[in-house]
Motif scaffolding. Structure first.
Motif, PDB file in Angstrom:
ATOM      1  N   SER A  70      -1.581  52.985  43.323  1.00 29.44           N
ATOM      2  CA  SER A  70      -2.198  52.174  42.280  1.00 29.44           C
ATOM      3  C   SER A  70      -2.138  52.905  40.938  1.00 29.44           C
ATOM      4  O   SER A  70      -2.176  54.131  40.885  1.00 29.44           O
ATOM      5  N   SER A  71      -2.084  52.160  39.863  1.00 21.93           N
ATOM      6  CA  SER A  71      -2.083  52.774  38.534  1.00 21.93           C
ATOM      7  C   SER A  71      -3.501  53.077  38.055  1.00 21.93           C
ATOM      8  O   SER A  71      -3.690  53.654  36.994  1.00 21.93           O
ATOM      9  N   THR A  72      -4.527  52.716  38.842  1.00 24.88           N
ATOM     10  CA  THR A  72      -5.919  52.998  38.495  1.00 24.88           C
ATOM     11  C   THR A  72      -6.174  54.494  38.583  1.00 24.88           C
ATOM     12  O   THR A  72      -5.877  55.126  39.600  1.00 24.88           O
ATOM     13  N   GLU A  73      -6.720  55.074  37.528  1.00 27.68           N
ATOM     14  CA  GLU A  73      -6.983  56.502  37.501  1.00 27.68           C
ATOM     15  C   GLU A  73      -8.203  56.818  38.356  1.00 27.68           C
ATOM     16  O   GLU A  73      -9.237  56.166  38.246  1.00 27.68           O
ATOM     17  N   PRO A  74      -8.116  57.822  39.246  1.00 27.04           N
ATOM     18  CA  PRO A  74      -9.267  58.164  40.078  1.00 27.04           C
ATOM     19  C   PRO A  74     -10.351  58.872  39.273  1.00 27.04           C
ATOM     20  O   PRO A  74     -10.067  59.526  38.278  1.00 27.04           O
ATOM     21  N   GLU A  78     -12.792  61.606  43.873  1.00 28.75           N
ATOM     22  CA  GLU A  78     -12.214  60.527  44.672  1.00 28.75           C
ATOM     23  C   GLU A  78     -10.907  60.986  45.315  1.00 28.75           C
ATOM     24  O   GLU A  78     -10.253  61.919  44.848  1.00 28.75           O
ATOM     25  N   ASN A  83      -4.932  50.843  50.941  1.00 30.14           N
ATOM     26  CA  ASN A  83      -5.534  49.511  50.988  1.00 30.14           C
ATOM     27  C   ASN A  83      -4.483  48.553  51.539  1.00 30.14           C
ATOM     28  O   ASN A  83      -3.518  48.215  50.850  1.00 30.14           O
ATOM     29  N   THR A  86      -3.694  45.268  49.439  1.00 21.24           N
ATOM     30  CA  THR A  86      -2.809  45.346  48.265  1.00 21.24           C
ATOM     31  C   THR A  86      -1.518  46.071  48.573  1.00 21.24           C
ATOM     32  O   THR A  86      -0.564  45.978  47.810  1.00 21.24           O
ATOM     33  N   THR A  90      -5.119  53.571  46.708  1.00 27.80           N
ATOM     34  CA  THR A  90      -6.018  53.396  45.568  1.00 27.80           C
ATOM     35  C   THR A  90      -7.123  54.438  45.612  1.00 27.80           C
ATOM     36  O   THR A  90      -7.495  54.920  46.684  1.00 27.80           O
ATOM     37  N   PRO A  91      -7.698  54.795  44.449  1.00 23.34           N
ATOM     38  CA  PRO A  91      -8.786  55.770  44.432  1.00 23.34           C
ATOM     39  C   PRO A  91     -10.020  55.224  45.140  1.00 23.34           C
ATOM     40  O   PRO A  91     -10.334  54.041  45.061  1.00 23.34           O
TER      41      PRO A  91
END
Length: 94
Positions: A70-74, A78, A83, A86, A90-91
């Motif tokens: 995922s491009s979401t920053e942890p 974390e 997941n 998806t 992911t974090p």
């Protein structure tokens, strides 16, 4: 028992360039406490890690992640969790 680290100002080598007894004993102690399991002769590629494989009894190179991340920053503390909804790592909390 683990040996204490020799003092910082202790000479590590003698006048002939040989390791002093204290330094030699310290290195031998580190060697005795090493991984203890053989490592595969196969070289690891970029971004691979060594993973213990019980079938061969060796540490072998493996890819770290096989799915997209995922491009979401942890956030601090974390870890990456897969997941299945998806299809991404992911974090999340450990």
């Amino acid at each position: 028992m683990r040996k204490q680290l020799p003092p910082r100002d202790m000479p590590w080598f003698d006048e002939q360039g040989r390791p002093t007894d204290i330094f030699y004993d310290y290195v031998k102690d580190l060697e005795r406490r090493s991984l203890g399991q053989p490592v595969s002769v196969t070289a690891a590629a970029n971004n691979q890690v060594l993973v213990y494989e019980s079938a061969s009894g060796l540490f072998v190179p493996r890819n770290t992640l096989t799915k997209p991340v995922s491009s979401t920053e942890p956030a601090n503390g974390e870890v990456l969790i897969y997941n299945s909804g998806t299809g991404l790592y992911t974090p999340g909390a450990n």
